[in-house]
Enzyme design. Structure first.
Site, PDB file in Angstrom:
ATOM      1  N   LYS A   1     -17.758  28.393 -29.742  1.00  9.69           N
ATOM      2  CA  LYS A   1     -18.147  27.866 -27.811  1.00  9.69           C
ATOM      3  C   LYS A   1     -17.658  28.776 -26.741  1.00  9.69           C
ATOM      4  CE  LYS A   1     -20.912  25.634 -26.807  1.00  9.69           C
ATOM      5  NZ  LYS A   1     -21.583  23.636 -27.522  1.00  9.69           N
TER       6      LYS A   1
ATOM      7  N   LYS B   1      -8.164   3.469   1.680  1.00 10.57           N
ATOM      8  CA  LYS B   1      -7.884   4.661   2.036  1.00 10.57           C
ATOM      9  C   LYS B   1      -7.986   5.020   0.427  1.00 10.57           C
ATOM     10  CE  LYS B   1      -4.340   3.058   5.365  1.00 10.57           C
ATOM     11  NZ  LYS B   1      -5.447   1.403   5.014  1.00 10.57           N
TER      12      LYS B   1
ATOM     13  N   SER C   1       0.465  -1.356   0.166  1.00 13.49           N
ATOM     14  CA  SER C   1      -0.269   0.301   0.109  1.00 13.49           C
ATOM     15  C   SER C   1       0.677   1.695  -0.146  1.00 13.49           C
ATOM     16  CB  SER C   1      -0.895   0.047   1.518  1.00 13.49           C
ATOM     17  OG  SER C   1       0.149  -0.220   2.856  1.00 13.49           O
TER      18      SER C   1
ATOM     19  N   TYR D   1      -9.141  -6.692  12.809  1.00 15.76           N
ATOM     20  CA  TYR D   1      -8.721  -5.586  11.592  1.00 15.76           C
ATOM     21  C   TYR D   1      -9.047  -7.216  10.215  1.00 15.76           C
ATOM     22  CZ  TYR D   1      -5.200  -4.412   8.220  1.00 15.76           C
ATOM     23  OH  TYR D   1      -5.251  -4.029   7.036  1.00 15.76           O
TER      24      TYR D   1
ATOM     25  N   GLU E   1     -19.272  21.587 -14.769  1.00 17.19           N
ATOM     26  CA  GLU E   1     -19.918  20.378 -14.968  1.00 17.19           C
ATOM     27  C   GLU E   1     -19.205  19.297 -14.297  1.00 17.19           C
ATOM     28  OE1 GLU E   1     -20.002  20.193 -19.551  1.00 17.19           O
ATOM     29  OE2 GLU E   1     -20.881  22.406 -19.649  1.00 17.19           O
TER      30      GLU E   1
ATOM     31  N   HIS F   1     -40.520  22.566 -10.382  1.00 15.92           N
ATOM     32  CA  HIS F   1     -40.544  21.597 -11.637  1.00 15.92           C
ATOM     33  C   HIS F   1     -40.386  22.110 -12.706  1.00 15.92           C
ATOM     34  CE1 HIS F   1     -43.908  19.754  -9.330  1.00 15.92           C
ATOM     35  NE2 HIS F   1     -44.326  20.653  -9.076  1.00 15.92           N
TER      36      HIS F   1
ATOM     37  N   GLN G   1      -7.578  -2.271   4.336  1.00 17.85           N
ATOM     38  CA  GLN G   1      -6.360  -1.234   3.379  1.00 17.85           C
ATOM     39  C   GLN G   1      -6.680  -0.787   1.455  1.00 17.85           C
ATOM     40  OE1 GLN G   1      -2.076  -2.636   3.048  1.00 17.85           O
ATOM     41  NE2 GLN G   1      -2.595  -2.670   1.349  1.00 17.85           N
TER      42      GLN G   1
ATOM     43  N   SER H   1     -14.486  25.089 -27.096  1.00 14.66           N
ATOM     44  CA  SER H   1     -14.639  23.676 -28.197  1.00 14.66           C
ATOM     45  C   SER H   1     -13.136  23.557 -28.950  1.00 14.66           C
ATOM     46  CB  SER H   1     -15.584  23.790 -28.485  1.00 14.66           C
ATOM     47  OG  SER H   1     -15.806  22.817 -29.484  1.00 14.66           O
TER      48      SER H   1
ATOM     49  N   ASN I   1      -1.734  -2.533  12.903  1.00 13.11           N
ATOM     50  CA  ASN I   1      -3.903  -3.137  13.005  1.00 13.11           C
ATOM     51  C   ASN I   1      -3.803  -1.333  13.783  1.00 13.11           C
ATOM     52  OD1 ASN I   1      -3.454  -4.799  11.872  1.00 13.11           O
ATOM     53  ND2 ASN I   1      -4.325  -6.013  13.205  1.00 13.11           N
TER      54      ASN I   1
ATOM     55  N   ASN J   1     -17.531  27.027 -22.199  1.00 11.64           N
ATOM     56  CA  ASN J   1     -18.128  26.153 -22.352  1.00 11.64           C
ATOM     57  C   ASN J   1     -18.240  26.159 -20.160  1.00 11.64           C
ATOM     58  OD1 ASN J   1     -19.584  25.048 -24.149  1.00 11.64           O
ATOM     59  ND2 ASN J   1     -17.346  23.950 -24.707  1.00 11.64           N
TER      60      ASN J   1
HETATM   61  N1  ARG Z   1      -1.020  -1.175   5.092  1.00 13.67           N
HETATM   62  C1  ARG Z   1      -2.378  -1.626   6.274  1.00 13.67           C
HETATM   63  C2  ARG Z   1      -3.285  -1.019   6.132  1.00 13.67           C
HETATM   64  O1  ARG Z   1      -3.653  -0.689   5.434  1.00 13.67           O
HETATM   65  C3  ARG Z   1      -1.399  -1.510   7.629  1.00 13.67           C
HETATM   66  C4  ARG Z   1      -2.037  -3.222   8.549  1.00 13.67           C
HETATM   67  C5  ARG Z   1      -1.916  -4.119   8.448  1.00 13.67           C
HETATM   68  N2  ARG Z   1      -2.024  -5.411   9.315  1.00 13.67           N
HETATM   69  C6  ARG Z   1      -1.999  -6.176   9.424  1.00 13.67           C
HETATM   70  N3  ARG Z   1      -1.805  -7.157   9.989  1.00 13.67           N
HETATM   71  N4  ARG Z   1      -1.420  -6.336   7.705  1.00 13.67           N
HETATM   72  O2  ARG Z   1      -4.522  -1.526   7.161  1.00 13.67           O
END
Ligand code: ARG
Length: 465
Positions: A292, A334, A32, A326, A299, A165, A331, A286, A119, A294
């Protein structure tokens, strides 16, 4: 310990239990760091507080704490300057920071993770991030509200047709119309402020899920990080993301308000309406049609609302089948959350700027209010005030409107003798009720469109900001 594994990749902090490293595809799939880097500053803030607490309760020596604080400060510098050696091998922001700390300060770095898990660490980071984001969003909402009031102030006497309306209904002032959005934004801000209270609780101390056997001081960490309190249940602390879902719901609603407003700006700028012009710097041309201009910004905000709504559904779906506590599913919270924050902030900022670049065509608004018998209700009310039951008055005015239609004119253009065919109670004072200004001025109760009322509403709104 050697940080490299047999294949030359970086050893994961958990790899001791495994016989072989993850495949490259799995490494990419589970990492991640590409997106949770954004949490780095909050991760460092949380780690610093955690280390200070570990020292305060006698788990970490003064020397180790000093080393950790110095190391984390340097890492913060490296991240800000862009020189931090981010590594995909180290999975996420937490491992990246921790490994770098150990590289910088040795064993002290390895002690930082005592009484903590990723976690509760990630839950803390996200809450710190979201709290800061909410504060920023609240400031942006205020700026937009100020811009609305600035514009409204100039248009308490600018008459436009109010629609139901999308048909001409009754005259309102442009300022009154703008203040409707002011109210929506006030409620949006209240919702975010409410949400902030629930975000602002500390998960750290929950560790992986069950808490920790160390004599930690969670209140100290909470205070250090500016949290109002701690999450009361360790399983809940690490597993639920309702605070993020709630944020996304409020964001979706705010975007929906902006989207409705944008829809109106787009309509009003169309030559069929011609109520407003949006400054060139907020419009695009355009590639084929040279004439044009716009309203792309409006939008796009309308379009991005769909994306934010999608993020809300994504997070709800992410959560719905997760058993406690957890799961790695989390993950996935995010990217939708980050994109919601980014989209919301950008939309608010650009919308506020755009409001400052709106030119209002008073004459076009007025002309439109004069079409469509916007003061028909005023004529009915006039008759009611002379003793006619409302339903009868409604019928009489409907006849008058039909008559005016055959003449191709407005009610106020009819002669008194014409009007009297529909009720002998009509007198020459009727023309006052039939003007746009008379109609507006008569709605002088709280929440009404009378200029004096709207001016008072603007003053009250300013005070409330
Ligand atoms: N990168 C993980 C997340 O965003 C962090 C927590 C991971 N914990 C685990 N036991 N794999 O959630």
């Amino acid at each position: 310990m050697n940080n490299k594994d047999k294949s030359g990749g970086m050893h994961k902090p958990w790899s001791g239990r495994f016989n072989e490293p993850v495949t490259d595809l799995v490494k990419q799939f589970t990492a991640s760091v590409a997106f949770d880097q954004r949490l780095a500053e909050f991760d460092i803030e949380g780690s610093t507080a955690h280390a200070r607490m570990l020292h305060a309760v006698g788990i970490l020596s003064r020397t180790d704490l000093d080393a950790i604080e110095k190391g984390l400060a340097q890492i913060l510098e490296e991240i800000r300057s862009g020189s931090f050696p981010w590594s995909l091998d180290l999975e996420d922001v937490h491992f990246n920071v921790e490994r770098r700390l150990t590289d910088l300060v040795g064993d002290a770095g390895k002690r930082l993770h005592t009484a903590r898990s990723r976690n509760d660490q990630v839950a803390t980071d996200v809450r710190l991030y979201l709290r800061a984001s909410i504060d920023h969003v609240l400031t942006l909402i205020k700026s937009l509200q100020r811009a609305l009031l600035d514009l409204a102030e100039k248009h308490t006497e600018t008459v436009m047709p109010g629609f139901t309306h999308l048909q001409v209904a009754q005259p309102v002032s442009f300022a009154h119309h703008l203040l409707a959005y002011f109210e929506m934004l006030t409620r949006d801000a209240q919702r975010f402020a409410e949400c902030r209270r629930r975000v602002n609780k500390l998960p750290l101390g929950a560790a992986a899920l069950a808490g920790t056997s160390f004599p930690i001081d969670r209140l100290m960490v909470a205070k250090e990080l500016g949290f109002d309190g701690v999450c009361e249940n360790s399983l809940d602390a690490v597993s639920d993301r309702d605070f993020a879902i709630e944020f996304c719901a409020h964001a979706a609603l705010l975007m929906t308000h902006l989207s409705r407003f944008c829809e109106e700006l787009i309509l009003w700028m169309s030559p069929r309406f011609g109520f407003i012009d949006i400054a060139d710097r907020f419009c695009t041309g355009s590639s084929i049609m040279p004439q044009k201009k716009n309203p792309d910004v409006a939008e796009l905000i309308r379009g991005k609302t769909g994306r934010v709504n999608g993020h809300l559904v994504a997070l709800l779906t992410l959560m719905k089948a997760q058993p406690l506590a957890y799961n790695k599913d989390n993950q996935e919270d995010k990217e939708p959350l980050f994109d919601t924050v980014d989209t919301l902030m950008m939309s608010l900022a650009v919308f506020t700027d755009m409001l400052g670049g709106i030119k209002v065509n008073r004459d076009a608004m007025r002309a439109a209010a004069l079409q469509g018998y916007a003061t028909a209700t005023d004529l009915a009310d006039y008759l009611v005030k002379k003793g006619v039951p409302f339903r009868e008055a409604h019928e009489a005015v409907a006849q008058a409107v039909r008559f005016a239609e055959t003449r191709g004119c407005d009610l106020s253009d009819l002669k008194l003798s014409d009007l009297r065919q529909f009720s002998p109670l009509i007198d020459k004072d009727v023309f006052e009720a039939l003007t746009l200004e008379g109609s507006l001025a008569s709605r002088s109760h709280t929440g009404g469109t009378a200029p004096a009322r709207v001016k008072a509403a603007i003053a009250k709104a300013r005070k409330g900001l």
